[in-house]
Design a protein around this motif. Sequence first.
Motif, mmCIF file in Angstrom:
data_model
loop_
_atom_site.group_PDB
_atom_site.id
_atom_site.type_symbol
_atom_site.label_atom_id
_atom_site.label_comp_id
_atom_site.label_asym_id
_atom_site.label_seq_id
_atom_site.Cartn_x
_atom_site.Cartn_y
_atom_site.Cartn_z
ATOM 1 N N ARG A 146 -11.194 -96.133 -53.702
ATOM 2 C CA ARG A 146 -9.836 -95.518 -54.264
ATOM 3 C C ARG A 146 -9.368 -96.417 -55.508
ATOM 4 N N ARG A 147 -10.131 -97.601 -55.751
ATOM 5 C CA ARG A 147 -9.545 -98.353 -56.996
ATOM 6 C C ARG A 147 -10.867 -98.598 -57.767
ATOM 7 N N ASP A 148 -11.891 -98.818 -57.419
ATOM 8 C CA ASP A 148 -12.752 -99.411 -58.450
ATOM 9 C C ASP A 148 -13.265 -98.467 -59.682
ATOM 10 N N ARG A 149 -13.289 -96.953 -59.171
ATOM 11 C CA ARG A 149 -13.593 -96.236 -60.343
ATOM 12 C C ARG A 149 -12.528 -96.267 -61.104
ATOM 13 N N ALA A 150 -11.359 -96.092 -60.786
ATOM 14 C CA ALA A 150 -10.239 -95.996 -61.785
ATOM 15 C C ALA A 150 -10.272 -97.018 -62.624
ATOM 16 N N ALA A 151 -10.251 -98.368 -61.936
ATOM 17 C CA ALA A 151 -10.350 -99.938 -62.649
ATOM 18 C C ALA A 151 -11.612 -99.817 -63.780
ATOM 19 N N LEU A 152 -12.660 -99.321 -63.162
ATOM 20 C CA LEU A 152 -13.671 -99.357 -64.269
ATOM 21 C C LEU A 152 -13.644 -98.446 -65.624
ATOM 22 N N ASP A 153 -12.865 -97.429 -65.284
ATOM 23 C CA ASP A 153 -12.642 -96.292 -66.244
ATOM 24 C C ASP A 153 -11.563 -97.261 -67.095
ATOM 25 N N LEU A 154 -10.550 -97.955 -66.849
ATOM 26 C CA LEU A 154 -9.751 -98.666 -67.540
ATOM 27 C C LEU A 154 -10.285 -99.730 -68.456
#
Length: 167
Positions: free
Chosen positions: A138-146
């Motif tokens: 739930r968080r790693d993909r969005a954090a990587l995109d950021l």
Amino acid sequence: MEKQDGRDAGRARPGDLTDPWSDELVSGWGERDSTGAPAPTVPTPAVAPERGAADIYLEVQASAAFQEVRRRYRRFVVPAAVAFFTWYVAYVVTATTAPELMARPVSGAVNVAMVAGLAQFLTTFLLTWAYARHARLRRDRAALDLRWAVFEQRREQEREHRQGAER
């Protein structure tokens, strides 16, 4: 460094170029001109302020994507921490206020206190697994995109800075 004798042997001195903590030369302080007098400070040219790394990070922090990552983090961590802390305090309070309950045998020499204590370890491992799974899903993909967005902004900033320096 040269070999030195005495109490300060091997220790970098302030202003020494090998001293990684010295910022005298970086800031311009402590530099001397050819006569040995302190060098005059050079005024910086009056140009439009560049957008620095801090500005990029503040912009990312204010973004909806970053706020969503933080919201997802809090949505998992706060309830999990409260539940685990409650479980831990319940174990300690029960052990101190109801020793006869904790001493009740479960199987042979194993009593309720031992089972509950081992369950503390088990819940720690389960909570760690659940946290890692939640972060991965739930968080790693969005954090990587950021992270990539910040990287691209910094790269663009450096490209503009190089182009400005070449002119």
